[in-house]
Design an enzyme around this catalytic site. Structure first.
Site, short mmCIF file in Angstrom:
data_model
loop_
_atom_site.label_atom_id
_atom_site.label_comp_id
_atom_site.label_asym_id
_atom_site.label_seq_id
_atom_site.Cartn_x
_atom_site.Cartn_y
_atom_site.Cartn_z
N LYS A 199 35.76 109.23 -29.63
CA LYS A 199 34.43 109.46 -30.19
C LYS A 199 34.03 110.89 -29.83
O LYS A 199 33.92 111.24 -28.65
CB LYS A 199 33.45 108.46 -29.59
CG LYS A 199 32.04 108.57 -30.12
CD LYS A 199 31.18 107.45 -29.54
CE LYS A 199 29.74 107.53 -29.99
NZ LYS A 199 28.93 106.47 -29.36
N LYS A 239 36.02 108.40 -34.47
CA LYS A 239 34.65 108.57 -34.94
C LYS A 239 34.21 110.00 -34.67
O LYS A 239 34.40 110.45 -33.54
CB LYS A 239 33.75 107.59 -34.20
CG LYS A 239 32.28 107.66 -34.59
CD LYS A 239 31.42 106.72 -33.79
CE LYS A 239 29.96 106.85 -34.22
NZ LYS A 239 29.06 105.96 -33.51
N SER A 250 26.72 108.06 -39.85
CA SER A 250 25.43 108.18 -40.53
C SER A 250 25.26 109.51 -41.26
O SER A 250 24.77 109.55 -42.39
CB SER A 250 24.30 107.97 -39.53
OG SER A 250 24.38 108.92 -38.49
N TYR A 271 28.27 102.36 -43.83
CA TYR A 271 26.97 101.88 -44.32
C TYR A 271 27.02 101.65 -45.82
O TYR A 271 26.11 101.08 -46.40
CB TYR A 271 25.88 102.90 -43.97
CG TYR A 271 25.83 103.18 -42.49
CD1 TYR A 271 25.20 102.29 -41.62
CD2 TYR A 271 26.45 104.30 -41.94
CE1 TYR A 271 25.19 102.51 -40.26
CE2 TYR A 271 26.44 104.53 -40.58
CZ TYR A 271 25.81 103.64 -39.74
OH TYR A 271 25.80 103.85 -38.39
ZN ZN Z 1 25.91 105.43 -26.20
#
Ligand code: ZN
Length: 351
Positions: free
Chosen positions: A220, A273, A300, A339
């Site tokens: 991430k 990610k 997002s 999404y």
């Molecule tokens: Zn966190």
């Protein structure tokens, strides 16, 4: 030095020798357009396929609102009160979406993020609701503290405001166990603490949940693409940033170390990610760890950029989204958290 002919050139040579051409005709033998002529032909030879069963839909569950509430920076995304989650989950199951991923927005926050692991926490309540309704779809829960701490950081802090690694592990493990106890099928730790997967694995095994898999946010990055999510989940840090635990976007090799550590600690599914700016990392993960399921998070910021451009009429939303998700699959991802999942499922079904 004589260079070896790549196989596709070689087969071209064979073709050329074996075929007679009209005198004066064009010397084009390899006609790749033959298989692009009709939609049916293109579909037949498609190397990459999109399927709703490989999509995971993130769902924001709120304790702060009593009505479904729009997220301003993410058109089409809502914060759902606990009582509404069953309806959303049902829609996803009906659409053939592989799983839902729950994020919690608690009504109370404190320094330790105690609501993250509370018996009556927002996620725990949503899970019980789903289970009591007999929901049979796969439910995954995000495991982190940032939505639950009043300072907005992913773990416990020292006096200087630095996130403490090892004391945070206990909190993450307790949170994961409480989610599974309430009915989660899988937990997805996203805190990027070292040793987080191992601590959760040990705690789950100790609590009798050795059968519950872990989807680790193994890689991430500290990304600017998370902006709209913080609006949705109300999880922006009150000071500082997350660069002391999330990865430096400049690093690709280090990502392989992160995956490797999580595999050793017991991760069942790996993740990269965000997605779009990190397709090389997705590809590299696929090549270096070919046997683990790999997820990519279409985050997002990626979602909101498409929505904003589409709302202005600058792009074709459907075409851009399908192309993007196909790109994730082509790069090597098995699963896509997005999404757009409900829209994509509909587009795939309607053709
Ligand atoms: Zn966190």
């Amino acid at each position: 030095m004589k260079r070896k002919c790549p196989p596709y050139i070689y087969s071209g040579c064979i073709l050329q020798r074996g075929m007679s051409r009209e005198k004066g005709g064009p010397s084009v033998y390899a006609r790749y357009r033959r298989l692009r002529r009709t939609p049916a032909l293109r579909r037949l030879v498609s190397e990459t396929r999109l399927d709703a069963s490989g999509l995971i839909y993130p769902v924001f569950v709120t304790e702060r609102e009593t009505e479904p509430t729009k997220v301003a920076s993410m058109p089409g995304v809502m914060r759902w009160p606990v009582a509404e989650v069953v309806g959303v989950a049902g829609k996803c199951e009906e659409a053939g979406i592989g799983a839902i991923l729950l994020f919690g927005i608690p009504s109370q926050k404190d320094a330790e993020g105690s609501q993250a692991s509370a018996e009556d926490g927002v996620i725990q309540r949503a899970l019980r609701e789903l289970r009591s309704c007999g929901y049979s779809g796969v439910v995954i829960t995000d495991v982190c503290l940032c939505e639950y701490t009043d300072h907005g950081h992913c773990g416990l802090l020292d006096d200087a405001g630095m996130v403490l690694n090892d004391p945070t592990l206990r909190r993450l493990a307790d949170t994961a166990v409480s989610h599974v106890r309430a009915g989660a099928d899988m937990v997805a730790p996203s805190a990027m603490m070292d040793g987080m997967v191992g601590a959760i694995r040990e705690a789950l095994d100790g609590a009798g949940f050795a059968h519950v898999p872990i989807l680790s946010y193994s890689v991430k990055y500290a990304s600017a693409f998370y902006g709209p999510f913080r609006d949705a989940a109300d999880g922006a840090p009150r000071f500082g940033d997350r660069r002391s635990h999330q990865m430096n976007p400049a690093n690709g090799r280090e990502a392989m170390l992160e995956h490797e550590a999580d595999i050793i600690e017991g991760a069942d599914i790996l993740m990269v990610k965000p997605g779009l700016a990190y397709l090389d990392v997705v590809r590299r993960t696929r090549e270096e760890f070919p046997n683990h399921p790999l997820a990519v998070y279409n985050v997002s910021g990626e979602y909101s950029m498409v929505k904003a451009a589409a709302a202005n009429g600058w792009i074709d939303e459907r075409a851009v989204v399908l192309e993007t998700l196909t790109g994730f699959r082509r790069a090597g991802a098995d699963l896509i958290l997005t999404y757009h999942a409900l829209d994509v499922a509909r587009w795939l079904r309607d053709g």
